[in-house]
Design a protein around this motif. Structure first.
Motif, mmCIF file in Angstrom:
data_model
loop_
_atom_site.group_PDB
_atom_site.id
_atom_site.type_symbol
_atom_site.label_atom_id
_atom_site.label_comp_id
_atom_site.label_asym_id
_atom_site.label_seq_id
_atom_site.Cartn_x
_atom_site.Cartn_y
_atom_site.Cartn_z
ATOM 1 N N ASN A 55 0.730 -1.219 -0.144
ATOM 2 C CA ASN A 55 0.089 0.020 0.051
ATOM 3 C C ASN A 55 0.937 1.292 -0.199
ATOM 4 O OD1 ASN A 55 -2.348 -1.358 -0.046
ATOM 5 N ND2 ASN A 55 -2.715 -1.253 2.132
ATOM 6 N N SER A 56 2.015 1.140 0.799
ATOM 7 C CA SER A 56 2.852 2.452 0.826
ATOM 8 C C SER A 56 3.502 2.800 -0.582
ATOM 9 C CB SER A 56 4.125 2.105 1.792
ATOM 10 O OG SER A 56 4.774 3.327 2.139
ATOM 11 N N ILE A 74 -14.867 -14.795 -3.935
ATOM 12 C CA ILE A 74 -15.526 -13.626 -2.977
ATOM 13 C C ILE A 74 -14.620 -12.518 -2.772
ATOM 14 C CG2 ILE A 74 -15.766 -13.316 -0.401
ATOM 15 C CD1 ILE A 74 -16.754 -16.198 -0.430
ATOM 16 N N ILE A 75 -13.055 -12.785 -3.111
ATOM 17 C CA ILE A 75 -12.000 -11.733 -2.911
ATOM 18 C C ILE A 75 -12.429 -10.869 -4.106
ATOM 19 C CG2 ILE A 75 -9.858 -11.324 -3.037
ATOM 20 C CD1 ILE A 75 -9.230 -13.758 -1.737
ATOM 21 N N ILE A 76 -12.532 -11.320 -5.406
ATOM 22 C CA ILE A 76 -12.740 -10.744 -6.376
ATOM 23 C C ILE A 76 -14.059 -9.814 -6.339
ATOM 24 C CG2 ILE A 76 -13.469 -10.646 -9.015
ATOM 25 C CD1 ILE A 76 -11.767 -13.486 -9.078
ATOM 26 N N TRP A 77 -15.108 -10.355 -5.760
ATOM 27 C CA TRP A 77 -16.344 -9.708 -5.510
ATOM 28 C C TRP A 77 -16.143 -8.512 -4.824
ATOM 29 C CZ3 TRP A 77 -19.184 -9.263 -0.928
ATOM 30 C CH2 TRP A 77 -20.501 -8.557 -1.058
ATOM 31 N N LEU A 78 -15.523 -8.614 -3.566
ATOM 32 C CA LEU A 78 -15.084 -7.738 -2.785
ATOM 33 C C LEU A 78 -14.406 -6.358 -3.404
ATOM 34 C CD1 LEU A 78 -13.992 -9.655 0.482
ATOM 35 C CD2 LEU A 78 -16.132 -8.420 0.287
ATOM 36 N N ALA A 79 -13.451 -6.882 -4.174
ATOM 37 C CA ALA A 79 -12.607 -5.657 -4.859
ATOM 38 C C ALA A 79 -13.392 -5.136 -6.047
ATOM 39 C CB ALA A 79 -11.560 -6.683 -5.685
ATOM 40 N N ASP A 125 -4.423 -4.633 0.536
ATOM 41 C CA ASP A 125 -5.410 -5.441 1.182
ATOM 42 C C ASP A 125 -5.975 -6.601 0.478
ATOM 43 O OD1 ASP A 125 -5.438 -3.696 3.339
ATOM 44 O OD2 ASP A 125 -7.050 -2.209 2.480
ATOM 45 N N PHE A 126 -6.019 -6.151 -1.044
ATOM 46 C CA PHE A 126 -6.318 -7.549 -1.820
ATOM 47 C C PHE A 126 -5.525 -8.514 -1.903
ATOM 48 C CE2 PHE A 126 -6.441 -9.606 -6.145
ATOM 49 C CZ PHE A 126 -7.802 -9.721 -6.229
ATOM 50 N N VAL A 127 -4.062 -8.226 -1.890
ATOM 51 C CA VAL A 127 -3.072 -9.185 -1.874
ATOM 52 C C VAL A 127 -3.085 -9.900 -0.712
ATOM 53 C CG1 VAL A 127 -0.678 -9.750 -1.988
ATOM 54 C CG2 VAL A 127 -1.748 -8.104 -3.715
ATOM 55 N N ALA A 128 -3.177 -9.117 0.513
ATOM 56 C CA ALA A 128 -3.160 -9.809 1.959
ATOM 57 C C ALA A 128 -4.536 -10.553 1.993
ATOM 58 C CB ALA A 128 -3.182 -8.648 2.963
ATOM 59 N N ILE A 129 -5.423 -10.383 1.428
ATOM 60 C CA ILE A 129 -6.737 -11.199 1.972
ATOM 61 C C ILE A 129 -6.529 -12.527 1.149
ATOM 62 C CG2 ILE A 129 -9.298 -11.603 0.987
ATOM 63 C CD1 ILE A 129 -9.673 -8.635 1.408
#
Length: 598
Positions: free
Chosen positions: A47-48, A270-275, A284-288
């Motif tokens: 993220n940074s 679900i991760i794709i849907w959240l994105a 966050d996406f990678v961490a999930i």
């Protein structure tokens, strides 16, 4: 594992491994939280970097600090891992010492007749290997489970902060692997247990093909190819069963991993849907994704460790079953009496019967007799008549089935084993040949008096050992045999004189000689017994022999047949009877006087 053996294991572990456990728990907690810390650092780092790229910010101090934190974390985790490995190895060494001592005490104190029980040999074969490693392994796996649980819990909390479905799917995905590992862990141990007898036979054949003493017959009778084929047949049969089980396990694991992959795919959707539905950063996406995969991996690892705990606990159960098992122990009442010193009246057998456990054949049948203290008794009879069994019962090596044995008026079953061994010694035809020095081979008769050089010389002169040892460069410090290092290779007769010296070295009241001079010629045998008679003066002596000329040296002769004493008396008295002893004596006289062997 039953509750009883679980308690035995825990008590033993707590007694010997408290410090290891306390330190390992602290390390486990840190290693358990390290993955979520690493995941958070990775998320913040991505993220940074992304933020700096999007805003054209050239200040990368935060990125540098995050990289330093990741580097420091990796060094700490690697160091803790090495510390844990060293601690484990140290603990395994310590436990191996304690467990092997307990195991060897058991093997050296079980009754002699236990060695006729195949179950003893099955236990011994299954308990081979590093006992410390096998014992510590379940506790190591338990700590691995705890570490995984800590990591899983932290990952699940992280996933729950995004969506509850990720939490549920990650838990369910590990269940198939756990059930497969548990099922086949039990089957693998049962397979090993069922193959114990075959493995023992393989080990025995391997021993035959590599042992010096069996090498002569193997070559003379050309048995090498036969035994190799037999070993190969057993190996192949066992291998087929192991491979079949392994194949079934692999198929089951493929199915379980298929279910896990399907659930991971649902998690990815679900991760794709959240994105797409929410504004989450790239980090966050990678961490999930990493958290979902990490959770499943940790759950699978925990499932594997739990299954291994079950598998290794079966070994621990087997170990403590062996330690607790009473192999033919007939001590129904405590042994609290001491052997009478000095022995005055002598030995008395009253209606003694003996049969091996789980065997209906009677070896000794209702035997009664008395031996006066200081008397010299010879026991003669054909092979299988019960001669050796009788003296083994007298020594307490075999527990009698019925009847009583008395020393003076003290019941032998009430005398402590230590006191009994201190006052009776024996040398058997199949005596041990220790690959140590001449001195060691003699003083093993009474290790507490290992420095009595005068007595060593005295018994060696009486048995004729001093005659050939005097020719050795290192004298009584000469190593015998070539098993451990280069030494003197003795003849069979010389070895028997060494063994006889060992028996005479023990200062006891009763001496038993079970055909110890079988490899000597009649003259040498007579010379040994004459020397023996001098040093064994005033001691009760019982010797088993096939040579009637040697039996004449005794005060009385017992003639045994079919587990009974059928004749008793001096040589002259038995010759007058013209029965079994007379027949045996005349037969041997004919052999010695005849020019023909057959």
């Amino acid at each position: 594992m039953s509750l009883h053996y679980a308690k035995r294991s825990l008590n033993f572990f707590w007694e010997h491994s408290k410090k290891w456990l306390a330190t390992s728990v602290i390390l486990t907690i840190f290693k358990g939280v390290a993955p979520i810390i690493s995941l958070w650092l990775t998320k913040e780092l991505i993220n940074s970097i992304t933020s700096n790229l999007q805003t054209n910010n050239s200040d990368y101090m935060q990125v540098f600090l995050l990289l330093c934190a990741q580097f420091l974390l990796s060094i700490i985790v690697a160091s803790l891992q090495k510390i844990q490995q060293y601690m484990d190895r140290h603990e395994i060494t310590k436990l191996s010492l304690k467990l092997n001592q307990l195991y060897l005490r058991k093997t050296t104190t079980v009754p002699l007749n236990a060695f006729d029980d195949p179950e003893l040999h099955n236990y011994v074969n299954r308990l081979q290997g590093d006992k410390g490693e096998s014992f510590l392994s379940p506790y190591q796996d338990l700590l691995e489970v705890c570490k995984s649980v800590i990591t899983i819990f932290s990952f699940l909390i992280f996933l729950l902060s995004f969506h509850w479905a990720l939490f549920i799917l990650s838990i369910i995905s590990a269940l198939p692997i756990y059930f497969v590992q548990s099922k086949f862990g039990n089957k693998k141990f049962e397979l090993i247990k069922s193959q114990t007898t075959n493995l023992r036979e393989m080990n025995y054949i391997n021993y035959l093909l590599s042992d010096r003493h069996s090498a002569k017959e193997i070559r003379i009778y050309e048995l090498g190819a036969y035994f190799i084929n037999r070993w190969s047949s057993i190996f192949s049969m066992n291998a087929v069963r192991r491979l079949n089980l392994f194949r079934k396990q692999q198929i089951s694991e493929v199915g379980a991993e298929g279910v896990t992959s399907l659930l991971y795919m649902l998690s990815a959707l679900i991760i794709i849907w959240l994105a797409s539905e929410t504004t989450i950063q790239i980090g966050d996406f990678v961490a999930i994704g990493q958290a979902v995969q990490g959770t499943q991996n940790m759950i699978n690892q925990a499932a594997f460790s739990l299954a291994r705990i079950y598998e290794k606990s079966l070994y621990i159960k087997d170990y403590f079953e062996f330690i607790d098992f009473e192999f033919g122990n007939n001590d129904l009442v405590p042994r609290v009496e001491e052997f009478p010193i000095p022995l005055k009246k002598g030995i008395r057998f009253r209606n003694v019967t003996f049969r091996y456990s789980n065997n209906t054949k009677v070896i000794l049948n209702d035997i009664s007799f008395s031996i006066r203290h200081g008397e010299k008794i010879a026991i003669v009879g054909e092979n299988g008549s019960g001669k050796s069994t009788l003296v083994k019962c007298l020594m307490g090596l075999y527990p009698i089935t019925s009847g009583k044995i008395y020393f003076d008026n003290v019941d032998a079953e009430l005398i402590t084993h230590a006191s009994l061994r201190k006052n009776i010694t024996a040398i058997f035809q199949d005596f041990s040949k220790y690959p140590f020095s001449v001195k060691d081979n003699i003083v093993f008769g009474d290790i507490e008096r290992a420095t009595d050089t005068f007595l060593i010389k005295k018994v060696a002169c009486a048995t004729g050992v001093d005659e050939f040892v005097g020719k050795f460069e290192n004298g009584y410090e000469t190593i015998l045999g070539n098993f451990l290092e280069k030494g003197e290779d003795l003849s069979g007769g010389q070895w028997q004189k060494i063994a006889l010296s060992r028996a005479l070295y023990r200062d006891c009241q009763i001496l038993i000689l079970d055909e110890p001079t079988a490899a000597l010629d009649p003259k040498s045998e007579k010379d040994v017994y004459m020397g023996f008679e001098k040093i064994a003066k005033n001691k009760t002596t019982i010797f088993i022999t096939h040579r009637m000329s040697t039996a004449r040296l005794a005060d009385r002769i017992f003639v045994m047949k079919n587990g009974r004493i059928i004749e008793e008396g001096s040589h002259d008295e038995l010759m007058l009877l013209e029965k079994e002893y007379y027949r045996m004596y005349k037969m041997q006289t004919h052999w010695y006087s005849s020019n023909k062997v057959f």
